[in-house]
Design a protein around this motif. Structure first.
Motif, PDB file in Angstrom:
ATOM      1  N   CYS A 178       0.841  -1.199   0.000  1.00  0.00           N
ATOM      2  CA  CYS A 178       0.000   0.000   0.000  1.00  0.00           C
ATOM      3  C   CYS A 178       0.877   1.250   0.000  1.00  0.00           C
ATOM      4  CB  CYS A 178      -0.873  -0.051   1.255  1.00  0.00           C
ATOM      5  SG  CYS A 178      -1.865   1.398   1.545  1.00  0.00           S
ATOM      6  N   HIS A 200      -6.244   2.016  -2.932  1.00  0.00           N
ATOM      7  CA  HIS A 200      -5.667   0.935  -3.723  1.00  0.00           C
ATOM      8  C   HIS A 200      -4.879  -0.010  -2.831  1.00  0.00           C
ATOM      9  CE1 HIS A 200      -5.922   4.306  -6.712  1.00  0.00           C
ATOM     10  NE2 HIS A 200      -6.567   3.362  -7.346  1.00  0.00           N
ATOM     11  N   THR A 206      -7.417 -11.690  -3.087  1.00  0.00           N
ATOM     12  CA  THR A 206      -8.666 -11.618  -2.329  1.00  0.00           C
ATOM     13  C   THR A 206      -9.253 -13.011  -2.177  1.00  0.00           C
ATOM     14  OG1 THR A 206      -9.797 -11.092  -4.394  1.00  0.00           O
ATOM     15  CG2 THR A 206      -9.248  -9.250  -2.960  1.00  0.00           C
ATOM     16  N   ILE A 224      -8.364  -9.710   2.322  1.00  0.00           N
ATOM     17  CA  ILE A 224      -7.194  -9.547   1.452  1.00  0.00           C
ATOM     18  C   ILE A 224      -5.986 -10.201   2.120  1.00  0.00           C
ATOM     19  CG2 ILE A 224      -8.032  -7.513   0.209  1.00  0.00           C
ATOM     20  CD1 ILE A 224      -6.300  -5.747   1.937  1.00  0.00           C
ATOM     21  N   TRP A 235      -9.392  -6.312   4.646  1.00  0.00           N
ATOM     22  CA  TRP A 235     -10.435  -6.742   3.722  1.00  0.00           C
ATOM     23  C   TRP A 235     -10.708  -5.676   2.675  1.00  0.00           C
ATOM     24  CZ3 TRP A 235     -11.624  -5.743   8.964  1.00  0.00           C
ATOM     25  CH2 TRP A 235     -12.419  -4.621   9.208  1.00  0.00           C
ATOM     26  N   LYS A 236     -11.416  -6.093   1.633  1.00  0.00           N
ATOM     27  CA  LYS A 236     -11.866  -5.174   0.584  1.00  0.00           C
ATOM     28  C   LYS A 236     -13.383  -5.072   0.668  1.00  0.00           C
ATOM     29  CE  LYS A 236     -11.957  -4.537  -4.422  1.00  0.00           C
ATOM     30  NZ  LYS A 236     -11.693  -5.143  -5.739  1.00  0.00           N
ATOM     31  N   GLU A 238     -16.565  -4.970  -1.132  1.00  0.00           N
ATOM     32  CA  GLU A 238     -17.133  -5.232  -2.455  1.00  0.00           C
ATOM     33  C   GLU A 238     -18.439  -4.468  -2.627  1.00  0.00           C
ATOM     34  OE1 GLU A 238     -15.750  -6.791  -4.856  1.00  0.00           O
ATOM     35  OE2 GLU A 238     -14.089  -7.781  -3.832  1.00  0.00           O
ATOM     36  N   ARG A 251     -12.812  -0.125  -2.026  1.00  0.00           N
ATOM     37  CA  ARG A 251     -11.678   0.341  -1.217  1.00  0.00           C
ATOM     38  C   ARG A 251     -11.207  -0.776  -0.273  1.00  0.00           C
ATOM     39  NH1 ARG A 251     -11.865   3.714  -4.831  1.00  0.00           N
ATOM     40  NH2 ARG A 251     -13.010   5.646  -4.650  1.00  0.00           N
ATOM     41  N   PHE A 252     -10.036  -0.556   0.342  1.00  0.00           N
ATOM     42  CA  PHE A 252      -9.379  -1.601   1.124  1.00  0.00           C
ATOM     43  C   PHE A 252      -9.161  -1.157   2.567  1.00  0.00           C
ATOM     44  CE2 PHE A 252      -8.298  -1.989  -3.270  1.00  0.00           C
ATOM     45  CZ  PHE A 252      -8.309  -3.353  -3.522  1.00  0.00           C
TER      46      PHE A 252
END
Ligand SMILES: [Zn+2]
Ligand SMILES: [Zn+2]
Length: 264
Positions: A178, A200, A206, A224, A235-236, A238, A251-252
């Motif tokens: 990151c 990002h 994932t 993630i 995590w992301k 969704e 976003r993450f």
């Protein structure tokens, strides 16, 4: 206009760095000396040439030029919204959007204002005076208030370009995952304490999608994993089911306990 000027400045810096990397001529030391001096001038000029910019404190979107600030002697006193502190009056704003008009009673009388939002992250940065009802306050019409707590003076994104991007790594294996520039907020809560929200991620994989009930409502997320050591880093998002949480989609979240600053 200001944006173009600052982009020009940073591209000349990149150009200068590129020249610097290819200008090593060990057999002609005088020539080399001349090159490195002129490159130094070039770098300094690039830094001086860019306008001084105020940026959104969240996302570093450029929102105001130093030269456009009319007064720094303004105050925000909105205790119901927890907003209190110094503010700037500016003749112009950029990369912002305005909300609905409303009448607001200030210490200096009744005004029609609209909140101004950062176009990058939607944060409220202050307001625009659409109309002043008192004759003595007419000079504020069409001008902008920026709350000092919401903007930063340092042009951090371009500073980062000069020294190379600042990177967060997997704490386990030092895989880069990151960039500091991509972090939207550090005020999130993960499974194990503090967490960052980031635009990002890199070098991650994932897992399977699952619905999870978080403090801010129901979300569809995927874990993630670090691509190298498979450690779960966060995590992301969704999908967010609540309208107010939609900005998190795609976003993450990185758990602070799982990542570390790399060389800065
Ligand atoms: Zn912003
Ligand atoms: Zn790792």
């Amino acid at each position: 206009m200001g944006n173009f000027a600052s982009r020009d400045a940073s591209s000349s810096v990149k150009e200068a760095q590129r020249v610097s990397a290819t200008s090593c001529r060990p057999k002609d030391s005088r020539r080399k000396h001349w090159d490195s001096e002129s490159i130094q001038d070039w770098l300094e000029m690039a830094e001086l040439a860019g306008p001084r910019v105020y940026s959104c404190c969240h996302c570093w979107n450029h929102v105001c030029l130093h030269d456009d600030v009319i007064s720094k002697a303004f105050h925000v006193n909105n205790f119901t919204k927890g907003r209190n502190g110094r503010a700037f009056l500016s003749s112009h704003a950029m990369n912002i959007t305005t909300g609905a008009k409303e009448d607001r009673q200030f210490m200096t009388g009744l005004h029609t204002v609209t909140d101004i939002h950062c176009r990058g992250c939607r944060e409220v940065l202050g307001w625009k005076y659409e109309r002043a009802y008192e004759e003595s306050q007419k000079y504020k019409e069409g001008k902008f208030i920026f709350e000092k707590d919401k903007i930063v003076q340092k042009n951090s994104r371009e500073m980062a370009e000069l020294v190379g991007p600042r990177v967060y790594s997997c704490r386990h294996c030092r895989n880069h995952v990151c960039l500091l520039d991509d972090i939207i907020s550090k005020a999130f809560q993960g499974r194990n304490g503090h967490a960052f929200l980031s635009y990002h991620a890199m070098n991650v994989t994932t897992g399977a999608k699952e619905d999870r009930q978080l403090m801010t409502g129901l979300h569809m997320i995927t874990n993630i994993h670090c691509r190298d050591c498979q450690e779960v880093l966060g995590w992301k998002y969704e999908r967010a089911y609540e309208e107010s949480q939609k900005y998190k989609e795609g976003r993450f979240i990185f758990e602070q306990a799982k990542i570390m600053q790399e060389n800065w």
